[in-house]
Design an enzyme around this catalytic site. Structure first.
Site, short mmCIF file in Angstrom:
data_model
loop_
_atom_site.label_atom_id
_atom_site.label_comp_id
_atom_site.label_asym_id
_atom_site.label_seq_id
_atom_site.Cartn_x
_atom_site.Cartn_y
_atom_site.Cartn_z
N GLY A 97 0.81 -1.21 0.00
CA GLY A 97 0.00 0.00 0.00
C GLY A 97 0.85 1.26 0.00
N TYR A 98 2.08 1.17 0.49
CA TYR A 98 2.98 2.32 0.54
C TYR A 98 3.62 2.61 -0.80
CZ TYR A 98 5.78 -1.88 0.99
OH TYR A 98 6.30 -3.13 0.79
N GLY A 99 3.78 1.62 -1.64
CA GLY A 99 4.49 1.78 -2.91
C GLY A 99 5.36 0.58 -3.19
N LYS A 100 6.56 0.80 -3.74
CA LYS A 100 7.45 -0.29 -4.13
C LYS A 100 8.70 -0.34 -3.26
CE LYS A 100 5.99 -0.15 -9.00
NZ LYS A 100 6.42 0.07 -10.40
N ASP A 153 0.85 -4.04 13.93
CA ASP A 153 0.57 -4.63 12.62
C ASP A 153 1.40 -5.90 12.41
OD1 ASP A 153 -0.77 -4.81 10.23
OD2 ASP A 153 0.58 -3.48 9.14
#
Length: 888
Positions: free
Chosen positions: A620-623, A734
């Site tokens: 969800g944050y990116g790569k 998490d």
């Protein structure tokens, strides 16, 4: 003795003299003072005035004399509710909802409030039994005690509440059977005027009484889901001619569905999923009002698609029958119901061709036939939305294999909306819709309707937006909303207590939204606001600016040149000098300790200009990219995207957390980059990927039993350090198998600290109460009560332990891994503890799993519903170390 009797009268006389011009009845003043005396805080107006009826926020009176309403929702009240509440004998309404630190038992004296019509205590922390004295409140119409910690049985005395319309006892820890008058003198069967029975998410047991329902009842909504109810569904359910919502899912109900169910012609939502129902799938013919139907995961007889799949249910939006033992061909007409949005028929035995012809509903968004026996598919060009066929023979066809139909579906739970408003001090709330008529929030139908009704019917004067929504594992719709103070724009204006109590009174309007959203309630986030401006500050700034300007004029170009040199020096020494200029930056700049600052160009070069060939993961944050620094060190570089679900807060938290903790079983942060609107984190490179990846596919063969125990011990040790020995201690928030990384020696390291919270902040109540985490791993008590503790990490870790045993995801086919394991356990099976059919095949083939029973038992203790029953993480690590010793 006479003097003793005289003292209270003397006190009241003195109080009356002290109040002088106070118009409020002295008895009520004394009671309110006694209430506030048990609280650590509350509305400031209660401390600045002597006349409650004239000046106290949340206090409304009749004729400016007697107190008739106490509205103190979400005021941050800490403490208990005094017995003095019973002295406010003219009270008609009490709303203390969303005061998450208002605890203790509900005092029996509340039964003295004979004129009370509304009692709302949603989202507090009341515990103990529900007082039987509530049965004395003969005029009570609304009773909302949901999302507390009440235990014991439901008092039979509630059956005496003849005027009760709304009964909500959900999300507590109530147990025992449902009380009825035939056996207890009073009971819920006597509530003839009640329209809402919300008893879901408790521990109620025993059968649903046959006499609970009768034709004289006006009930519209019955929520009994997520309990331990057993026995058959009573035939009397068919007597409820006005019933619109019936949720009996997630219980232990058996036997066939009664034929009387066909009498419920007004029924809009029917959910019988996750029981042990037998016989034929019920006949829904004639139930024309039905919108949302779920019959999944029962023990129905094998059958072909019933005839009502092809006609009669014109209002149907959602059809869910997963693991329903259905076989044969799929009727083409199924997809033509005009309002149909979602079809979920996975884990059946449908075969032949799936023909989705031209007459497809324009509303249809999701069609899921995962794990069936379909051999071909024909899809009309009119349908361009999600179709899931993975696990069918058709996906062995090389032509279709490459299509998205045959890819494992993602598990995106949260939909972000684009009309979010911006203000510095929003008031945030999450609406919990527990039985919506739909399972897909259509942006063109339901979303505008929701906005309009919140604006109009709830009378909200402030600007507001719906930021995001999601369906959770219980199929409840959560909608997160944000309200901004009037005229605040992006500035720093705050809501006052009076404005909140007058204009954001959401839970008192709980029956005012359209029926299509079903029964709901609001959970409000704790409101904290700090206005940044004041007249004195503004004057000071103006004077300072004038003096600085004069100095610049006097000093001239020399000072300007020195100033620019100083700015360049600050930029190099303080990478967060521009923090706050970006709208997504939250709070003060990160307080990093001895963490390297990387320039953007450095990281661009070592990742080959962030080439896709260097990508080793996405989220969800990116790569995440693999990079090699100039000194030869291999690193993992996480680059946050502009549209990332994470942002400034997670970036800041990760830096601050990992710069303070150092342990061999926690991921090491090598540095960060905050430049050119980039937020990049640089970690040590862990070559063997995540635990989740290694538990799936061919990699799982490398994880024998001893290695899995070692991974569990490594992870538990890292978390125990985090909870008890880090400076300061942290709660991860998490924990999941994708956040446990394995190095080249298969040692485990816990990663991703973007959601972590300081233990001190949580214990003092300074942490945000908005629940975050990952579905399937999320502590149910934390979700239910908004109360985060270190035991929330213990629950998540227990789920990971069960993943190590089963190699299955926490949520699969509508079933949670904890329930699957609990149901399968057989304590007489010495080899596999009854879990052979749900275990990872790699472990079954290995056999002779020393300590297996102890490991499974420990995992189940970690995943107890109540945090108090779970061990501390240090105890978990110690137990696993004992299992490891037996393996050597």
């Amino acid at each position: 003795m006479a003097c003793t009797k005289f003292l209270p009268l003397l006190f009241m006389w003195l109080l009356d003299q002290q109040l002088g011009s106070c118009s409020t009845d002295p008895q009520d003043v004394y009671a309110l003072r006694s209430l506030s005396g048990e609280w650590k805080n509350g509305p400031s107006s209660w401390r600045h005035s002597d006349d409650p009826c004239g000046n106290w926020d949340g206090v409304n009176c009749s004729n400016s004399i007697r107190v008739t309403e106490l509205k103190l929702f979400n005021m941050g009240i800490k403490g208990t509710l005094s017995n003095a509440i019973g002295d406010l004998t003219e009270l008609q309404l009490i709303d203390f909802s969303n005061n998450k630190y208002l605890n203790g038992q509900l005092p029996p004296s509340i039964g003295n409030l004979k004129k009370l019509k509304t009692l709302i205590l949603i989202g507090c922390k009341f515990s103990g039994t529900i007082p039987v004295e509530l049965g004395n409140l003969s005029q009570l119409q609304t009773l909302s005690l949901n999302a507390n910690h009440f235990t014991g049985r439901i008092p039979a005395s509630l059956g005496r509440l003849a005027d009760l319309v709304w009964l909500d006892l959900a999300n507590n820890q109530l147990n025992g059977s449902i009380p009825i008058s035939a056996t207890e003198g009073s009971g819920l069967d006597q509530l003839a005027h009640a329209q809402h029975f919300h008893l879901n998410k408790n521990y109620l047991s025993g059968p649903i009484p046959l006499s609970l329902f009768s034709s004289s009842m006006n009930v519209k909504h019955i929520l009994l889901d997520s309990n331990n109810l057993s026995g058959v569904i009573p035939e009397s359910i068919g007597l409820l001619q006005k019933l619109e919502v019936l949720r009996l899912d997630r219980n232990n109900l058996i036997g066939p569905v009664p034929q009387s169910i066909s009498n419920l012609t007004r029924l809009k939502v029917l959910n019988f999923a996750n029981n042990e129902l037998t016989g034929m799938i019920p006949n829904m013919t004639g139930m024309h009002a039905l919108y949302n139907l779920d019959l999944s995961n029962n023990s129905f007889d094998p059958s072909e698609a019933p005839s009502w799949f092809s006609s009669g249910l014109q209002n149907l939006t959602t059809l869910t029958i997963e693991a329903g033992k259905l076989h044969g061909e799929v009727p083409e007409k199924l997809f033509s119901f005009p309002n149909l949005q979602e079809v979920k028929l996975s884990r059946n035995s449908f075969s032949g061709a799936l023909n989705m012809g031209a007459n497809i509903s324009k509303q249809l968004k999701v069609v899921n036939f995962q794990n069936n026996l379909l051999t071909s598919v024909m899809v009309s060009s009119n349908y361009n939305d999600k179709l899931i066929l993975v696990g069918n023979p058709v996906c062995s066809n090389m032509h279709i294999y490459q299509t998205e139909y045959c890819q494992v579906p993602g598990q995106g739970f949260t939909i972000k909306l684009s009309d979010s408003i911006v203000c510095s001090n929003p008031y945030e709330a999450t609406s919990m819709f527990r039985a919506p008529y739909f399972s897909y929030l259509n942006d063109s139908i339901y979303y505008p309707q929701l906005r309009e009704n919140i604006s109009n019917k709830l009378g909200v004067a402030q600007r507001f937006s719906i930021d995001n929504y999601s369906f959770d594992s219980d199929e409840y719709l959560q909608v997160h909303m944000k309200f901004c103070p009037s005229g605040s724009g992006s500035g720093s204006k705050c809501f006052t207590s009076k404005e909140i109590l007058m204009n954001l009174d959401l839970n008192s309007k709980i029956d005012s939204l359209p029926d299509v959203f079903g029964p709901f309630y609001f959970m409000m986030s704790e409101y904290q606001c700090q206005e940044r401006g004041s007249k004195i500050l503004i004057i000071g700034l103006v004077i300072s600016f004038s003096a600085a300007s004069l100095a610049v004029i006097c000093i001239g170009s020399y000072a300007i040149r020195k100033k620019k040199q100083a700015e360049r020096a600050i930029s190099k020494s303080d990478p967060f000098a521009s923090w706050g200029s970006n709208g997504e930056d939250i709070g003060a700049a990160p307080n990093q300790q001895s963490v390297r600052f990387f320039l953007y160009n450095e990281l661009r070069k070592c990742t080959k200009n962030f080439s896709n060939s260097q990508v080793i993961g996405t989220g969800g944050y990116g790569k995440v990219y693999k990079g090699i620094l100039p000194d030869g060190q291999i690193v993992a570089i996480k680059r946050l995207q502009k549209d990332s679900l994470q942002g400034g807060l997670e970036f800041k938290t990760e830096i601050e957390s990992l710069s303070r903790v150092h342990h061999k079983n926690l991921i090491q942060l090598c540095g960060f980059c905050y430049e050119k609107e980039e937020r990049i984190l640089v970690y040590e490179y862990i070559c063997n990927g995540t635990l989740s990846e290694n538990l799936s596919g061919s990699k799982s063969t490398q994880l024998d039993w001893k290695r899995r125990i070692q991974i569990a011990w490594d992870s538990a040790t890292g978390l125990a350090y985090l909870h008890e020995h880090a400076n300061p201690p942290l709660i991860h928030r998490d924990i999941k198998s994708t956040n446990i990384l394995l190095d080249d020696n298969w040692n485990a390291k816990v990663a991703d600290f973007g959601l972590s919270k300081l233990v001190k902040e949580v214990e003092t109540g300074n942490a945000s109460s908005f629940v975050k985490g990952t579905w399937g791993y999320l502590d149910p008590e934390y979700f239910r009560t908004n109360q985060l503790t270190a035991k929330s990490d213990v629950f998540s870790f227990g789920v990971v332990m069960l993943e190590l045993v089963t190699a299955r995801s926490p949520l699969k086919g509508g079933e949670h891994i904890v329930g699957v394991v609990e149901k399968a356990v057989n304590r007489y099976d010495r080899e596999f503890y009854g879990l052979k059919h749900v275990m990872d095949e790699v472990l079954v083939e290995e056999g002779n799993l020393i300590g297996f029973k102890q490991f499974v038992d420990l995992a189940l203790v970690c995943t107890q519903m109540s945090a108090e029953e779970r061990p501390a993480m240090s105890e978990v690590a110690m137990e696993i170390s004992m299992i490891m010793k037996n393996l050597d």
